[in-house]
Structure formats: C-alpha cells, structure tokens
Design a protein around this motif. Structure first.
Motif, PDB file in Angstrom:
ATOM      1  N   UNK A 271      34.480  53.224  41.903  1.00  0.00           N
ATOM      2  CA  UNK A 271      35.476  52.303  42.487  1.00  0.00           C
ATOM      3  C   UNK A 271      36.888  52.890  42.582  1.00  0.00           C
ATOM      4  N   UNK A 272      37.102  54.163  42.123  1.00  0.00           N
ATOM      5  CA  UNK A 272      38.449  54.715  42.188  1.00  0.00           C
ATOM      6  C   UNK A 272      38.875  54.941  43.629  1.00  0.00           C
ATOM      7  N   UNK A 273      37.960  55.465  44.450  1.00  0.00           N
ATOM      8  CA  UNK A 273      38.236  55.682  45.869  1.00  0.00           C
ATOM      9  C   UNK A 273      37.320  54.775  46.688  1.00  0.00           C
ATOM     10  N   UNK A 287      44.625  51.180  43.367  1.00  0.00           N
ATOM     11  CA  UNK A 287      45.695  51.284  42.381  1.00  0.00           C
ATOM     12  C   UNK A 287      45.329  50.579  41.080  1.00  0.00           C
ATOM     13  N   UNK A 288      44.622  49.453  41.176  1.00  0.00           N
ATOM     14  CA  UNK A 288      44.217  48.751  39.953  1.00  0.00           C
ATOM     15  C   UNK A 288      43.247  49.597  39.139  1.00  0.00           C
ATOM     16  N   UNK A 289      42.284  50.214  39.826  1.00  0.00           N
ATOM     17  CA  UNK A 289      41.321  51.055  39.115  1.00  0.00           C
ATOM     18  C   UNK A 289      41.999  52.292  38.550  1.00  0.00           C
ATOM     19  N   UNK A 290      42.979  52.834  39.284  1.00  0.00           N
ATOM     20  CA  UNK A 290      43.708  53.998  38.783  1.00  0.00           C
ATOM     21  C   UNK A 290      44.481  53.651  37.510  1.00  0.00           C
ATOM     22  N   UNK A 291      45.088  52.471  37.479  1.00  0.00           N
ATOM     23  CA  UNK A 291      45.834  52.061  36.283  1.00  0.00           C
ATOM     24  C   UNK A 291      44.908  51.866  35.097  1.00  0.00           C
ATOM     25  N   UNK A 292      43.693  51.380  35.360  1.00  0.00           N
ATOM     26  CA  UNK A 292      42.742  51.208  34.258  1.00  0.00           C
ATOM     27  C   UNK A 292      42.173  52.543  33.794  1.00  0.00           C
ATOM     28  N   UNK A 306      56.910  52.538  46.639  1.00  0.00           N
ATOM     29  CA  UNK A 306      55.622  52.287  47.274  1.00  0.00           C
ATOM     30  C   UNK A 306      54.674  53.436  46.962  1.00  0.00           C
ATOM     31  N   UNK A 307      53.441  53.101  46.655  1.00  0.00           N
ATOM     32  CA  UNK A 307      52.449  54.119  46.288  1.00  0.00           C
ATOM     33  C   UNK A 307      51.735  54.632  47.541  1.00  0.00           C
ATOM     34  N   UNK A 308      51.557  55.965  47.618  1.00  0.00           N
ATOM     35  CA  UNK A 308      50.780  56.617  48.670  1.00  0.00           C
ATOM     36  C   UNK A 308      49.781  57.555  48.010  1.00  0.00           C
TER      37      UNK A 308
END
Length: 734
Positions: A271-273, A287-292, A306-308
């Motif tokens: 689910x990261x990408x 972004x949520x999965x990246x933070x986790x 802003x995140x890219x």
C-alpha cells in the motif's frame, strides 16, 4: 618585546571581565525563571497585568489569577514552533481553533517562546565566553610563571625580557600571532555555525561569473564554505551551515536511515505506492502509509509545505560505475542535468569512500533546481548525499535534507530520502530506479504551470530519468569512433566532438539564463500583447565564451492548444525557420552539418547557413541544438562567427567561441502518456507550454547604461516572434 607589567594589566582586565560574566549569570538566571513562567502563562492574563495603571491608585491591587495551558496545548504549539517560529495570522487562527485558545493567546505564547529561546542562546554564549575567559586566565598565569623562571643563556642567572635571544623573541612573537589567528578563525566558525551566514570583507560581491554558463558546476569541494558562486551573495549558502565534528555521528545515523528508506521506497508496492499494475514502476505515494512506515525518521512534516513524491525507472547506456562517479562529482552531475540543476556546490566532503571507491562516500551539497521558465520559482536545497555499494553489481545514492542540523533551514524545499538504485546490466548498460520525494512551497508558481508542477513531471523522478537517458545517448554518440553514413554530414571525429561540446555549452547557458534562479532577478514588462515578458541585463567582462558588453535577456511563457511534438518539429525544421525567425529576413536556410545524438530523430546538432539578400546578414552561420524526451523539448540556437566555427569543425577548442544563445523550451501542459501508451497520471489537455527567450548584445561597452529603446526593441522582437509562431502552427493544425 614583552613587558612584565603587560601581563599584570591583562590579569586585572580578565578579573574585571570574569566578574562581569558572574553578574550576568546571576541576572540571566532570574530572567530564565521569569521566561519559563511567562511562556506558560495565559497571554490574556498578561494583558490584564499590564493594565494595572488604569486601576484606582487608592485601591489595593487584586491578586491576579493566571491560567495555565494544558500539556496537550503546549506540546502542539512546541511542535509547530519547531517548524514555523513566526506563524502568520492564518496559521495562528488555525492553531487557536484546533487548541481551543484565543488567537491572542497563541500570538503571545509564540512571542514568549521566542524570548525564552533568545535568553537561552544568550546564556549559552555567556557560558562559552566564561570558559574562554578561564582558559585565557590560565594561559596568562602560565606565561607569568614562565617569565619569572626565565634563565639567561649567557650567565645562567635570572633573565630580563630585554636579555632574551633573538630566536626566543621571534618564537614568542610567532606564538602570539598564531594564537590570534586561532581565535579569529574560532570566532568566525562560531558565528557561521550558530547564526546565518554573513558576508566578510574578503568575500567581494563584485566577482564576475566564470563563464557564459554562470559557473554551473565550476566549484568543487575546494571552493570553501562561503564562495560567492555567481558574483553576488552566496545565495545557496545563506543558511547551509557546514556540520561540525560533533554532528558527524548524527549525520551518519541520518544517512543510514535515509538509505534504508530509499531502498524500501524503490522496491515497495502497495500500500505504500498506489500503482495501476503490479509491474508498474511508477505510482502515487500514500502519505498516510509513508508516515506509518517511517514514523518521524527525519523530522516532522511541515504544515506549510506540499508533498511531492514520484518513482520511475529506465535502462540507460552507461556503465554503472560511471553513473556512480557522475552522481558523486558535482561538476559532472550539474552538467548532465543542466536542464534541471541550475547551480550546485559541494559544501563539505565528510568521507571519500573505502579503498579508492565511492562506497561510503558522504558529502554535504547545496543545489538549486529549476524549470526552463521565468514563471516557476527555482527550488533551493541543502542536503546530504550518501553512496553505498550493496553488491558487485548494485549501488545506491541517496539525498536527504539537513534541516535538523541547520539553525536557519532553507525555506520552501525539503528533500526526504530521494535518489536512485543502479544495477549493472550486460553490454555496458545499467538499470536505474529513481525516487523523488520532497516537501515544497509552490504558492508562487504561475497558474499556467500549476498542473505540470502538481503532477510531479516538472521536478519529479520521470524528468530525472528521461534527462539521464537522453544524455547517456548523447554521450554515446559523442564518443562513437565509427560514424555511420546515415544522415550525418560530418566525418571528422574531432570536429564532431568539438561541435557537440559547443552545443552542450550553448544549451547549458540557455537553461541557466531562462529559469527563475535566485542568482538573477527578472523585471516584468506587461501589456506586450503576449503574456508578461520578463527582462534582465548582465554584464560580460573578460569572458571568452560570451561577447563583452551589456547583454539583454528577455523571456516569456504562454500556453498553446497544440501538441508539444508538433511545436518542436516546426521550430527545429530549417525549412520552416523563415516563418518565425525575424533575423533570417526571409532568406534561404541551408543545413551545412548534421550530427545525430540520440535514438529520437529530433535529438541532433546542426549547423545552418542563412543566405539573405541583406549584405550584413549574408552567409550567417547558426549553431542549433535540438533535443527532446518524454518530459520536454528544447530548440536552442546562436549566431556564430565563420572563422571561429572553422576552428571548431577542425577539432579546435570550442570554449573560446563567443555565444549568445536564444531559443525555445517546450513542455507538456500536464501529465502525458509514455511511448508505451501508459498514462503517467491523469490530467492535461494535450497542449503545450512554450517559453521563448532571446539574448542580445545591446552595447559592447560593459560600463554603458541600458537604454529604454533597447528594451522596447527586444520586447517587440519577442512579441512578433510569438505572433508568427501562433499563426503558423494554428494554420498547420487547422
């Protein structure tokens, strides 16, 4: 010559300074207690306390009851303070709404917090000065003892200062000079690390740029920390403080974690990408999965940015070790990616690698990234670059911002772990997996470029990979010894190399002169008929790659409802050149030499001759560079002297050929589909964003002043060219 009473005077002076520090410490202790109390007080109560003068003087003042912030409120404001110590009205209102406080309470809390931190910094400086005072005092005592025990070398009795030998006096004087030099360097280092960079007297703001390319990549590790890169203040270095020895353990830990995160992001799927298919190498980062997955590994995410994030891969024609060397050498890296990297410098080399390789190499870099248009602000970043070998055929290079180690981080762009994995393949090829992950402030991007920037194609992994692939093809054609008899009209191998090097410098100069770099400022001319025209002037003095005098640069960008490939083919074709090129004056344009430098037929370097009826333009030569890939295309050209070009075609040095490049940058107006038909992202209207730029020598005297007539002439030239292109392409597209 030293005198005993000099040390007595120094001793008294040091005692006075020491007593001053002690008094300051006592006062600062009181201030610290007051600061800590004030920072947690309710600001509303502070206001009430200040309004006591309005009470009746005969009435006994009431005891004020102070409100304390909750632990949750303090933690949230502390976390926000680390990211933004000076919030604006909108941010304060948002915080007050979320924390159930008054905006005035939030405002005063931040004021008190800044005052508290200022007091802490002052106390630290006081302690440091006190320690230095004690060291100087100890040195003073040792000098006094040494002088009292001095022995005459002639008679063996007590020696007066005047009886010392010449060598002893010389050594003592040299020792004093060295100590002064150490103190001076230490003070400069302390200021540099603890506060924003300032300009010192030996950093002259009048240094001219090194070459016509604004010196891109011309500065390596030996350049020093405060090198003025482009003749003004060192913009990239204004808050990029070099790490000290004490920071190296933290930097190493940061590099290791960044490398681990890069590898996981390069190989991860859902689910990261979020990808269209399991075999899709691109995708959208969750972004949520990246933070986790990576909780607070490299600092807290900023609420203001802003995140890219993007990922892409390609097989390129370059040996894997050559790729590693290119990425770790700031000069090569800047040259290969000159369309993306406008300026770059190595601030400090922390490690050169193991056993003569780049395995473990680590360096601190500062760079500026651009889009070829004055309508898109450049992005500045200071980051750590770390290279690691995983096996005989696998390497990786990661970049990560050093915000945690900077007193004043560069605002507007933070690089989360980004970089590439390089795998060796047969026949001198390599597979590259590229990851770009940044947080940026893109509020100043022009509206016509917002879709392109938000899609990630402007600065994302696809653009890096496409540029690398195109440049590898170009290098392969440049180094080829067996020249095919296809469409190439040049059989001289040395002449081919010289001409390609000259065209490469021309493209670099064009890209660095058309972007919105912080190294130069644009002035807007509105009401020109086209979109806003941006102009700027530059002085060229003693630069062999540029004519001496005042150079006027003008550029504009606009949207066209035509496919990028159609516009690119029209502008690079010599047969259609007289439809838009005013300088050709309707003359016949003939191709004199043609060099293919890529798989795409549009990637080529050509030499054109304009046969005009005007005697002053008769037999004019034009060097033209045309290059294209999935993310953008360029058509750049410059008039060249016939004699200089003859030297180049015979294999001579192209660095001394003066060029003033003009041309076009053609970008898609949004996400597009690749050659396999796979949509990179949704959006885009199928049109293009065209940037038109001209450079004209308006006066051969560098000290001359620019006239309004010259500006009007260049503005009219751009306006007329834009109208001709729109009319010609619209007719062909109808």
């Amino acid at each position: 010559m030293f005198r005993p009473n000099m040390f007595e005077a120094q001793h008294q002076l040091l005692d006075m300074e020491n007593s001053t520090y002690k008094t300051s410490d006592h006062e600062m202790g009181k201030m610290r207690a007051e600061d800590e109390f004030e920072s947690n007080r309710s600001p509303i109560e502070n206001i009430e306390a200040l309004s006591g003068d309005e009470q009746d003087p005969n009435q006994r003042p009431k005891k004020k009851r102070y409100l304390r912030h909750t632990q949750y409120q303090i933690q949230e404001m502390e976390a926000f303070f680390k990211e933004c110590p000076h919030p604006d009205d909108k941010q304060r209102k948002e915080l007050s709404r979320r924390l159930e406080l008054e905006p005035l309470q939030v405002k005063f809390w931040f004021q008190n917090k800044r005052t508290q931190l200022k007091g802490q910094h002052e106390r630290q400086e006081n302690q440091q000065l006190r320690a230095e005072n004690e060291m100087l005092r100890a040195d003073n005592e040792s000098f006094k003892e040494a002088l009292s025990n001095a022995i005459c070398p002639s008679c063996g009795g007590p020696a007066a200062i005047g009886e010392m030998s010449f060598d002893e006096q010389h050594l003592r004087i040299e020792n004093a000079q060295l100590r002064e030099e150490i103190d001076r360097i230490s003070s400069i280092a302390a200021k540099y690390v603890g506060k924003p960079l300032i300009t010192y007297p030996h950093l002259s703001p009048q240094l001219p740029p090194r070459s016509a390319d604004f010196g891109v990549g011309d500065f390596g590790p030996q350049s020093g920390m405060a090198v003025d890169m482009y003749g003004g203040a060192a913009v990239l270095l204004r808050s990029a403080a070099a790490p000290m020895e004490a920071d190296k353990p933290v930097i190493i830990e940061l590099a290791v974690k960044a490398m681990e995160e890069l590898i996981r992001k390069a190989h991860a799927g859902e689910p990261l990408w979020m990808t269209a298919s399991p075999d899709d190498s691109t995708g959208t980062l969750s972004e949520d999965e990246h933070s986790r997955t990576f909780p607070a590994e490299h600092g807290r995410k900023s609420l203001c940015l802003t995140s890219e994030a993007s990922r892409d891969s390609a097989v390129v024609i370059m040996n894997h070790m050559n790729l590693v060397e290119m990425l770790m050498d700031v000069n090569q890296w800047s040259r290969i990616f000159s369309c993306i990297v406008s300026r770059a410098i190595t601030l400090e080399v922390l490690s050169t690698g193991v056993a003569g390789t780049y395995n473990g190499a680590m360096q601190v870099m500062a760079a500026e990234f651009q889009v070829p248009s004055p309508f898109v602000p450049a992005r500045e970043s200071c980051f750590l670059r770390y290279c690691k070998q995983h096996s005989d055929s696998m390497w990786s290079v990661v970049d990560v911002s050093l915000d945690r180690l900077q007193v004043n981080p560069i605002p507007g762009c933070r690089r989360w772990p980004s970089g590439c994995l390089i795998q060796e393949l047969p026949n001198g090829c390599s597979k590259v997996i590229w990851v770009e992950h940044v947080e940026v402030d893109d509020r100043d991007v022009h509206s016509i470029y917002r879709v392109l920037v938000n899609s990630g194609l402007a600065f994302g992994a696809t653009r890096w990979v496409a540029t690398l692939d195109r440049q590898c093809q170009r290098l392969t054609h440049m180094m080829a010894s067996n020249i095919s008899s296809g469409d190439d009209l040049m059989s001289n191998a040395e002449g081919r190399k010289s001409m390609l090097k000259l065209a490469e410098r021309m493209l670099m100069s064009f890209c660095n002169g058309v972007g919105a770099s912080t190294a130069h400022g644009w002035t807007t001319l509105s009401g020109s008929g086209a979109d806003d025209i941006r102009v700027m002037t530059r002085k060229s003095i003693d630069d062999p790659g540029r004519p001496p005098g005042i150079v006027l640069s003008a550029a504009t960008s606009f949207w066209m409802p035509v496919a990028p490939k159609r516009v690119f083919d029209f502008l690079r074709d010599e047969n259609s050149r007289n439809e838009w090129d005013i300088l050709s004056n309707g003359g016949l344009v003939q191709e004199m030499a043609h060099i293919s430098n890529g798989h795409d037929p549009g990637n080529s370097t050509t030499l054109l001759r304009v046969n005009s009826a005007n005697s002053s333009q008769s037999n004019m030569l034009i060097l033209q560079e045309s290059c294209t890939d999935l993310t953008g295309s360029y058509v750049v050209y410059a008039p060249v002297d016939v004699g200089s070009m003859d030297v180049v075609l015979n294999g001579g040095d192209p660095d001394y050929v003066a060029l003033l490049p003009s041309g076009f940058a053609i970008l898609p107006d949004g996400p597009v589909a690749d050659h396999g038909g796979r949509a990179l992202q949704a959006g885009g209207s199928g049109g293009c964003l065209l940037t038109v730029a001209f450079q004209i020598l308006v006066d051969s005297v560098p000290t001359a002043k620019l006239s309004l007539g010259s500006v009007a002439t260049v503005s009219s030239l751009i306006k007329c060219t834009v109208e001709r292109i729109k009319a010609a392409v619209a007719t062909d597209n109808a």
